[in-house]
Design a protein around this motif. Sequence first.
Motif, short mmCIF file in Angstrom:
data_model
loop_
_atom_site.label_atom_id
_atom_site.label_comp_id
_atom_site.label_asym_id
_atom_site.label_seq_id
_atom_site.Cartn_x
_atom_site.Cartn_y
_atom_site.Cartn_z
N ALA A 178 0.84 -1.19 0.00
CA ALA A 178 0.00 0.00 0.00
C ALA A 178 0.88 1.25 0.00
O ALA A 178 1.90 1.29 0.70
CB ALA A 178 -0.91 0.01 1.23
N ASN A 179 0.46 2.26 -0.78
CA ASN A 179 1.25 3.49 -0.82
C ASN A 179 0.44 4.59 -1.49
O ASN A 179 -0.54 4.32 -2.18
CB ASN A 179 2.56 3.27 -1.58
N THR A 180 0.87 5.82 -1.25
CA THR A 180 0.28 6.95 -1.96
C THR A 180 1.16 7.38 -3.14
O THR A 180 0.72 8.17 -3.97
CB THR A 180 0.12 8.16 -1.02
N ASP A 181 2.37 6.86 -3.19
CA ASP A 181 3.33 7.23 -4.23
C ASP A 181 3.28 6.21 -5.37
O ASP A 181 3.68 5.06 -5.19
CB ASP A 181 4.74 7.29 -3.63
N PRO A 182 2.80 6.58 -6.54
CA PRO A 182 2.71 5.63 -7.65
C PRO A 182 4.07 5.08 -8.08
O PRO A 182 4.16 3.97 -8.61
CB PRO A 182 2.04 6.43 -8.77
N ARG A 183 5.14 5.83 -7.85
CA ARG A 183 6.47 5.34 -8.23
C ARG A 183 6.85 4.11 -7.42
O ARG A 183 7.43 3.16 -7.96
CB ARG A 183 7.51 6.45 -8.04
N ARG B 160 -4.75 -6.89 -8.29
CA ARG B 160 -6.04 -6.31 -7.93
C ARG B 160 -5.79 -5.14 -6.99
O ARG B 160 -4.86 -5.19 -6.18
CB ARG B 160 -6.94 -7.35 -7.28
N LEU B 161 -6.62 -4.10 -7.11
CA LEU B 161 -6.38 -2.87 -6.38
C LEU B 161 -7.45 -2.64 -5.31
O LEU B 161 -8.59 -3.08 -5.44
CB LEU B 161 -6.37 -1.68 -7.34
N HIS B 162 -7.02 -1.94 -4.26
CA HIS B 162 -7.94 -1.61 -3.17
C HIS B 162 -7.64 -0.18 -2.73
O HIS B 162 -6.49 0.16 -2.44
CB HIS B 162 -7.74 -2.58 -2.00
N LEU B 163 -8.66 0.65 -2.68
CA LEU B 163 -8.47 2.05 -2.34
C LEU B 163 -8.99 2.36 -0.94
O LEU B 163 -10.03 1.86 -0.52
CB LEU B 163 -9.20 2.96 -3.34
N HIS B 164 -8.24 3.21 -0.24
CA HIS B 164 -8.69 3.82 1.01
C HIS B 164 -8.84 5.31 0.74
O HIS B 164 -7.85 5.99 0.46
CB HIS B 164 -7.66 3.59 2.13
N LEU B 165 -10.06 5.79 0.82
CA LEU B 165 -10.34 7.19 0.54
C LEU B 165 -10.95 7.86 1.76
O LEU B 165 -11.43 7.19 2.68
CB LEU B 165 -11.32 7.31 -0.64
N HIS B 166 -10.94 9.18 1.76
CA HIS B 166 -11.66 9.96 2.76
C HIS B 166 -13.00 10.40 2.16
O HIS B 166 -13.13 10.54 0.94
CB HIS B 166 -10.87 11.19 3.19
N HIS C 226 -10.55 12.56 10.77
CA HIS C 226 -10.50 13.04 9.39
C HIS C 226 -9.49 14.18 9.27
O HIS C 226 -9.56 15.16 10.01
CB HIS C 226 -11.89 13.52 8.96
N ARG C 227 -8.56 14.03 8.33
CA ARG C 227 -7.54 15.06 8.16
C ARG C 227 -7.97 16.09 7.12
O ARG C 227 -8.65 15.76 6.15
CB ARG C 227 -6.22 14.41 7.71
N LYS C 228 -7.53 17.31 7.30
CA LYS C 228 -7.81 18.34 6.31
C LYS C 228 -6.94 18.15 5.08
O LYS C 228 -7.38 18.39 3.96
CB LYS C 228 -7.56 19.73 6.91
N ASN C 229 -5.71 17.72 5.28
CA ASN C 229 -4.79 17.54 4.16
C ASN C 229 -4.83 16.07 3.72
O ASN C 229 -4.01 15.26 4.14
CB ASN C 229 -3.37 17.94 4.58
N THR C 230 -5.81 15.72 2.91
CA THR C 230 -5.96 14.33 2.47
C THR C 230 -5.38 14.16 1.07
O THR C 230 -5.25 15.13 0.31
CB THR C 230 -7.44 13.93 2.45
N HIS C 231 -5.06 12.92 0.73
CA HIS C 231 -4.56 12.62 -0.61
C HIS C 231 -5.73 12.55 -1.57
O HIS C 231 -6.69 11.81 -1.34
CB HIS C 231 -3.80 11.29 -0.60
N LEU C 232 -5.64 13.30 -2.65
CA LEU C 232 -6.74 13.41 -3.60
C LEU C 232 -7.19 12.05 -4.11
O LEU C 232 -8.39 11.78 -4.26
CB LEU C 232 -6.33 14.31 -4.77
#
Length: 238
Positions: free
Chosen positions: A130-135, A155-161, A196-202
Motif C-alpha cells: 500500500a502506498n500513496t506514491d505511484p512510483r 487487484r487494487l484496493h483504495l482507502h479514501l476519505h 479526518h484530516r484536512k490535508n488528504t490525498h486526492l
Amino acid sequence: MDINPDLQKRIRSWDDISRWERSELGRDLRGQGLSYGEIMDLIDVKKSTLATWCTSVRLTQRQIREIKDRTAQVAGLPRDTQWRRREEIEMIWWEAQQNVQTLTGQPLWLAGAVLYWAEGSKTRNKLSMANTDPRALRLFIAWIREYLISDAEFRLHLHLHEGNDERAAQSYWRAILNLRDAKFYKTFIKPRGTGHRKNTHLHGVCTVRVMKSADAFQTISAWLKVLPDQLGLPTSDN
C-alpha cells in the motif's frame, strides 16, 4: 517426511520429463520409504501404474513401520494432511536463500526487496503493498513481474476519505500504474469525525495485491530472512 532437494526438483518437473524418467522418480520415491498414497499426492500417477513401476522395490521393516505410523490415524488426533505443503515450502525457502547472493548484485531486485521489506504486507500469504506514491507501486509491480510471477494478476484496493471522488481515483490508479483492466476490491471510505484530516490525498491510498501468490510470498519471506546478513547489517540493536 523430508524429501531431499533433488527429488523435489524432479517432482516439480513432472510435466516435462519422459515416461522413463517418471518411472524412475516413482521408484526413487518408493525407495525413500513413501507409501503409494503419499507418492500419488506428489505426482500424477495411477496406483496400478505406480505398483508396476515399484515391483522391484523392497521396503525395510523400519520403512513399513514408519509408513504405518504416518498414515494411521491416532485415536483422537486428526491425520496430518499438510506434510506435502510443508515440504514444498521448505524447498521454496531453500532455493530462494541459495539465490540471494547473486540477486543482491542486481539493482532492481535489491531496490524491490528493500522496498518490500519496508512497505510490503507481512500478513501470511498476502502479497501486497500500500502506498500513496505511484512510483513505489510501479517499482513493486515491475519487481514482481521480473523476479517472481511474469504474468502476475494484480487487484487494487483504495482507502479514501469522505469527499474523495471514487471513480476518478480508480481511473487515476489504473492509468498511472498501467493496469488498465485491473479490478478493485470494495473501496474503504473513512467518514468525517473519525480522525479526518484536512490535508488528504486526492486519490487516496492504493493497495496493489498480487493474486495466486502463496509461493511468491514464501520466496520473499526467505529472501528477507537472509538479506540483512547478506548486506552486512547488524542483527540486533546492540
